[in-house]
Design a protein around this motif. Structure first.
Motif, PDB file in Angstrom:
ATOM      1  N   HIS A  44      30.316  30.485  -9.645  1.00  0.00           N
ATOM      2  CA  HIS A  44      31.609  29.818  -9.771  1.00  0.00           C
ATOM      3  C   HIS A  44      32.530  30.182  -8.613  1.00  0.00           C
ATOM      4  O   HIS A  44      33.730  30.354  -8.785  1.00  0.00           O
ATOM      5  CB  HIS A  44      32.245  30.157 -11.118  1.00  0.00           C
ATOM      6  N   GLN A  46      34.840  29.680  -5.523  1.00  0.00           N
ATOM      7  CA  GLN A  46      35.761  28.587  -5.209  1.00  0.00           C
ATOM      8  C   GLN A  46      36.553  28.898  -3.951  1.00  0.00           C
ATOM      9  O   GLN A  46      36.638  30.055  -3.519  1.00  0.00           O
ATOM     10  CB  GLN A  46      36.747  28.389  -6.361  1.00  0.00           C
ATOM     11  N   GLU A  71      33.853  25.073  -1.611  1.00  0.00           N
ATOM     12  CA  GLU A  71      32.949  25.262  -2.746  1.00  0.00           C
ATOM     13  C   GLU A  71      31.487  25.339  -2.267  1.00  0.00           C
ATOM     14  O   GLU A  71      31.132  24.736  -1.256  1.00  0.00           O
ATOM     15  CB  GLU A  71      33.060  24.068  -3.705  1.00  0.00           C
TER      16      GLU A  71
END
Length: 133
Positions: A44, A46, A71
């Motif tokens: 995850h 970012q 990302e």
């Protein structure tokens, strides 16, 4: 923003064919260029997250920090087995400070860091202190 521990193995070669070492990462930071970091599984991660670069044993130190610029995206046919990659730039000031005062493995709450994972609050305090932040 999340904090990630990103292990690199000084006994193997980076994508440029040379072993990852703290002094080389400092030179990359001084050059100010974006690097592409690989992942074997999607995380995850970012934009705006930070990577604390852990140079595995025999060094056993955190000696660089990078900031994620986008990302992760899927890639095909990577010879190193990475399925995902993302751009991140080494932070010059933090990497310089960590090169001078690296965080030893003995100071980490996770004494066996393996893959990319989240950084504990206690470890983040230590990283920030060593990075002069």
């Amino acid at each position: 923003m999340r904090e990630w521990l990103y292990p690199v193995d000084p006994k193997t070669a980076d994508r440029d064919g040379k072993p990852p070492r703290p002094d080389r990462y400092l030179k990359f930071a001084e050059a100010g260029r974006t690097q592409f970091w690989g992942l074997t599984a999607k995380r995850h991660i970012q934009l705006g997250d930070r990577l604390w670069v852990y140079f595995k044993l025999p060094l056993g130190i955190v000696a660089a920090m990078a900031e994620v610029e986008d990302e992760p995206y899927e890639i095909q046919d990577d010879p190193d087995g990475f399925l995902w990659e993302f751009p991140a730039a080494l932070n010059l000031e933090a990497t310089r400070a960590l090169n001078l005062d690296p965080v030893p493995l003995s100071a980490l709450s996770n004494q066996r860091p393996q893959g990319v994972g989240g950084v504990s609050d206690a470890d983040l305090v230590t990283f920030l202190r060593h990075a002069g932040m």
